[in-house]
Design a protein around this motif. Sequence first.
Motif, PDB file in Angstrom:
ATOM      1  N   ASP A 141      39.108  28.591  40.689  1.00  0.00           N
ATOM      2  CA  ASP A 141      39.608  28.417  39.332  1.00  0.00           C
ATOM      3  C   ASP A 141      40.697  29.454  39.097  1.00  0.00           C
ATOM      4  O   ASP A 141      41.047  30.220  39.997  1.00  0.00           O
ATOM      5  N   GLY A 142      41.257  29.473  37.904  1.00  0.00           N
ATOM      6  CA  GLY A 142      42.382  30.354  37.634  1.00  0.00           C
ATOM      7  C   GLY A 142      42.071  31.829  37.779  1.00  0.00           C
ATOM      8  O   GLY A 142      42.992  32.640  37.974  1.00  0.00           O
ATOM      9  N   ARG A 143      40.783  32.205  37.711  1.00  0.00           N
ATOM     10  CA  ARG A 143      40.443  33.625  37.796  1.00  0.00           C
ATOM     11  C   ARG A 143      40.690  34.206  39.183  1.00  0.00           C
ATOM     12  O   ARG A 143      40.732  35.426  39.340  1.00  0.00           O
ATOM     13  N   THR A 144      40.858  33.356  40.191  1.00  0.00           N
ATOM     14  CA  THR A 144      41.150  33.878  41.530  1.00  0.00           C
ATOM     15  C   THR A 144      42.452  34.659  41.562  1.00  0.00           C
ATOM     16  O   THR A 144      42.677  35.476  42.460  1.00  0.00           O
TER      17      THR A 144
ATOM     18  N   ARG B 260      52.423  40.802  35.820  1.00  0.00           N
ATOM     19  CA  ARG B 260      52.623  41.257  34.440  1.00  0.00           C
ATOM     20  C   ARG B 260      53.183  42.673  34.404  1.00  0.00           C
ATOM     21  O   ARG B 260      54.013  42.990  33.551  1.00  0.00           O
ATOM     22  N   SER B 261      52.734  43.512  35.326  1.00  0.00           N
ATOM     23  CA  SER B 261      53.240  44.887  35.341  1.00  0.00           C
ATOM     24  C   SER B 261      54.727  44.929  35.672  1.00  0.00           C
ATOM     25  O   SER B 261      55.405  45.917  35.379  1.00  0.00           O
ATOM     26  N   ALA B 262      55.234  43.863  36.300  1.00  0.00           N
ATOM     27  CA  ALA B 262      56.664  43.768  36.602  1.00  0.00           C
ATOM     28  C   ALA B 262      57.442  43.122  35.456  1.00  0.00           C
ATOM     29  O   ALA B 262      58.641  42.868  35.590  1.00  0.00           O
ATOM     30  N   GLY B 263      56.765  42.853  34.346  1.00  0.00           N
ATOM     31  CA  GLY B 263      57.454  42.344  33.165  1.00  0.00           C
ATOM     32  C   GLY B 263      57.504  40.847  33.028  1.00  0.00           C
ATOM     33  O   GLY B 263      58.280  40.329  32.215  1.00  0.00           O
ATOM     34  N   ARG B 264      56.690  40.123  33.790  1.00  0.00           N
ATOM     35  CA  ARG B 264      56.735  38.659  33.734  1.00  0.00           C
ATOM     36  C   ARG B 264      55.517  38.115  32.990  1.00  0.00           C
ATOM     37  O   ARG B 264      54.398  38.599  33.140  1.00  0.00           O
ATOM     38  N   ASP B 265      55.721  37.078  32.195  1.00  0.00           N
ATOM     39  CA  ASP B 265      54.619  36.350  31.601  1.00  0.00           C
ATOM     40  C   ASP B 265      53.898  35.557  32.687  1.00  0.00           C
ATOM     41  O   ASP B 265      54.510  35.156  33.689  1.00  0.00           O
ATOM     42  N   VAL B 266      52.615  35.312  32.474  1.00  0.00           N
ATOM     43  CA  VAL B 266      51.786  34.643  33.470  1.00  0.00           C
ATOM     44  C   VAL B 266      51.046  33.472  32.836  1.00  0.00           C
ATOM     45  O   VAL B 266      50.540  33.566  31.709  1.00  0.00           O
ATOM     46  N   LEU B 267      50.992  32.367  33.563  1.00  0.00           N
ATOM     47  CA  LEU B 267      50.216  31.193  33.166  1.00  0.00           C
ATOM     48  C   LEU B 267      49.304  30.825  34.322  1.00  0.00           C
ATOM     49  O   LEU B 267      49.761  30.673  35.458  1.00  0.00           O
ATOM     50  N   THR B 268      47.994  30.712  34.043  1.00  0.00           N
ATOM     51  CA  THR B 268      47.050  30.230  35.050  1.00  0.00           C
ATOM     52  C   THR B 268      46.356  28.988  34.502  1.00  0.00           C
ATOM     53  O   THR B 268      46.153  28.859  33.292  1.00  0.00           O
ATOM     54  N   VAL B 269      46.007  28.079  35.390  1.00  0.00           N
ATOM     55  CA  VAL B 269      45.341  26.837  34.985  1.00  0.00           C
ATOM     56  C   VAL B 269      44.085  26.651  35.817  1.00  0.00           C
ATOM     57  O   VAL B 269      43.955  27.180  36.926  1.00  0.00           O
ATOM     58  N   ASP B 270      43.154  25.885  35.264  1.00  0.00           N
ATOM     59  CA  ASP B 270      42.029  25.356  36.028  1.00  0.00           C
ATOM     60  C   ASP B 270      42.316  23.882  36.256  1.00  0.00           C
ATOM     61  O   ASP B 270      42.480  23.120  35.290  1.00  0.00           O
ATOM     62  N   LEU B 271      42.421  23.471  37.509  1.00  0.00           N
ATOM     63  CA  LEU B 271      42.687  22.061  37.800  1.00  0.00           C
ATOM     64  C   LEU B 271      41.514  21.194  37.341  1.00  0.00           C
ATOM     65  O   LEU B 271      40.383  21.670  37.191  1.00  0.00           O
TER      66      LEU B 271
ATOM     67  N   SER C  74      33.735  36.191  39.327  1.00  0.00           N
ATOM     68  CA  SER C  74      33.977  34.929  38.627  1.00  0.00           C
ATOM     69  C   SER C  74      33.126  33.817  39.250  1.00  0.00           C
ATOM     70  O   SER C  74      33.621  32.998  40.030  1.00  0.00           O
ATOM     71  N   PRO C  75      31.833  33.770  38.899  1.00  0.00           N
ATOM     72  CA  PRO C  75      30.961  32.751  39.500  1.00  0.00           C
ATOM     73  C   PRO C  75      31.265  31.341  39.010  1.00  0.00           C
ATOM     74  O   PRO C  75      30.864  30.369  39.641  1.00  0.00           O
ATOM     75  N   ARG C  76      31.972  31.208  37.884  1.00  0.00           N
ATOM     76  CA  ARG C  76      32.219  29.885  37.328  1.00  0.00           C
ATOM     77  C   ARG C  76      32.960  28.983  38.310  1.00  0.00           C
ATOM     78  O   ARG C  76      32.729  27.774  38.361  1.00  0.00           O
ATOM     79  N   GLY C  77      33.876  29.569  39.089  1.00  0.00           N
ATOM     80  CA  GLY C  77      34.638  28.755  40.026  1.00  0.00           C
ATOM     81  C   GLY C  77      33.729  27.978  40.973  1.00  0.00           C
ATOM     82  O   GLY C  77      33.977  26.805  41.271  1.00  0.00           O
ATOM     83  N   LEU C  78      32.658  28.634  41.439  1.00  0.00           N
ATOM     84  CA  LEU C  78      31.724  27.986  42.355  1.00  0.00           C
ATOM     85  C   LEU C  78      30.779  27.056  41.620  1.00  0.00           C
ATOM     86  O   LEU C  78      30.512  25.932  42.051  1.00  0.00           O
ATOM     87  N   VAL C  79      30.284  27.497  40.472  1.00  0.00           N
ATOM     88  CA  VAL C  79      29.260  26.745  39.751  1.00  0.00           C
ATOM     89  C   VAL C  79      29.836  25.490  39.106  1.00  0.00           C
ATOM     90  O   VAL C  79      29.211  24.422  39.114  1.00  0.00           O
ATOM     91  N   ALA C  80      31.039  25.591  38.535  1.00  0.00           N
ATOM     92  CA  ALA C  80      31.594  24.479  37.758  1.00  0.00           C
ATOM     93  C   ALA C  80      32.325  23.445  38.601  1.00  0.00           C
ATOM     94  O   ALA C  80      32.665  22.375  38.099  1.00  0.00           O
ATOM     95  N   PHE C  81      32.593  23.723  39.851  1.00  0.00           N
ATOM     96  CA  PHE C  81      33.361  22.813  40.690  1.00  0.00           C
ATOM     97  C   PHE C  81      32.679  21.465  40.813  1.00  0.00           C
ATOM     98  O   PHE C  81      31.488  21.370  41.139  1.00  0.00           O
TER      99      PHE C  81
ATOM    100  N   HIS D  61      46.001  35.900  49.394  1.00  0.00           N
ATOM    101  CA  HIS D  61      46.064  36.675  48.139  1.00  0.00           C
ATOM    102  C   HIS D  61      44.759  37.405  47.869  1.00  0.00           C
ATOM    103  O   HIS D  61      44.747  38.445  47.216  1.00  0.00           O
ATOM    104  N   ARG D  62      43.656  36.890  48.395  1.00  0.00           N
ATOM    105  CA  ARG D  62      42.356  37.536  48.191  1.00  0.00           C
ATOM    106  C   ARG D  62      42.075  38.588  49.251  1.00  0.00           C
ATOM    107  O   ARG D  62      41.652  39.700  48.942  1.00  0.00           O
ATOM    108  N   ASP D  63      42.342  38.242  50.519  1.00  0.00           N
ATOM    109  CA  ASP D  63      41.924  39.109  51.621  1.00  0.00           C
ATOM    110  C   ASP D  63      42.985  40.092  52.074  1.00  0.00           C
ATOM    111  O   ASP D  63      42.669  41.088  52.735  1.00  0.00           O
ATOM    112  N   ARG D  64      44.254  39.828  51.761  1.00  0.00           N
ATOM    113  CA  ARG D  64      45.353  40.721  52.158  1.00  0.00           C
ATOM    114  C   ARG D  64      46.307  40.893  50.964  1.00  0.00           C
ATOM    115  O   ARG D  64      47.480  40.587  51.042  1.00  0.00           O
ATOM    116  N   LYS D  65      45.756  41.401  49.870  1.00  0.00           N
ATOM    117  CA  LYS D  65      46.543  41.458  48.635  1.00  0.00           C
ATOM    118  C   LYS D  65      47.800  42.305  48.796  1.00  0.00           C
ATOM    119  O   LYS D  65      48.862  41.952  48.277  1.00  0.00           O
ATOM    120  N   ALA D  66      47.719  43.428  49.499  1.00  0.00           N
ATOM    121  CA  ALA D  66      48.907  44.278  49.665  1.00  0.00           C
ATOM    122  C   ALA D  66      50.000  43.520  50.406  1.00  0.00           C
ATOM    123  O   ALA D  66      51.186  43.601  50.037  1.00  0.00           O
TER     124      ALA D  66
END
Length: 271
Positions: free
Chosen positions: A40-43, A52-63, A160-167, A237-242
Amino acid sequence: MSAPVLTVAPAGVEIAYRRTRSGTSPSADPVLFIHGMGGDGRTWDAAARTVRSAGRDVLTVDLRGHGRSARASSYRFVDIAQDVIGVCDHLGLRRVDIVGHSLGALTATLMAQRRPGLARRLVLEEMPMPLRAGDPAPQVPAHRPRPAELWHALGAMVRSPRGLVAFDRGLTEPAMTQFRAPNPGWWAALPALRGVPVLFLRGTRPGSMVDPALLAEMARALPGMDVCGVPCGHSIHRDRKARFDAAVMPFLGAPVEPPDGGKVGRSVRQD
């Protein structure tokens, strides 16, 4: 402070989204993050904070069928893409940078094909490549997750357990059917992306779902596409964020050449 979860039903299916304003660059195009199947978008929370720290607005969605969005009778990929286009239309967004992972990356390409001009830049992380006519069904080799991958996956599930539970697990069969079927229409529409700078992130370790031969065909169709290999499996993005931030942040911040200014020449590299 976390943005509230809002909903809109642009095509009759309620889609949940969050929009967070940075307040520092109001004229900059927002960055739209699209998650993969089963998430879900919380990922994207950590990546969104960086943007956001770079000054950009952010939009996330749940498909549809994920997170706080409604389940649906149809899980056609084109309908999923149209949902997200509808969210952008609802918010009055004429241009966005799109960052997508897996199914979210494929959704991003479909959005760019169906709505020319909407995507300013595309970041495609570990997109399962659509098949051409005559290609065999993809075979994903069995992969035992590394300890670090398990640790990151467990942490994400706890946060964020919802991603797994709500799928909606009813989505799995139609999605896999579409992934395994030839999609000549996607390949025919691919040249429409030549005016859009594209960064493709692929894992170079077991667990990656990118077919190297099909990726090479895509790179030939989009000569300016930048392909970046990261020593990781499917979730960079999760395992190698840097590594993810190091590749994505400069790409999102770079100026865009006009479509009539020639090819957007970008090197192909393996990190």
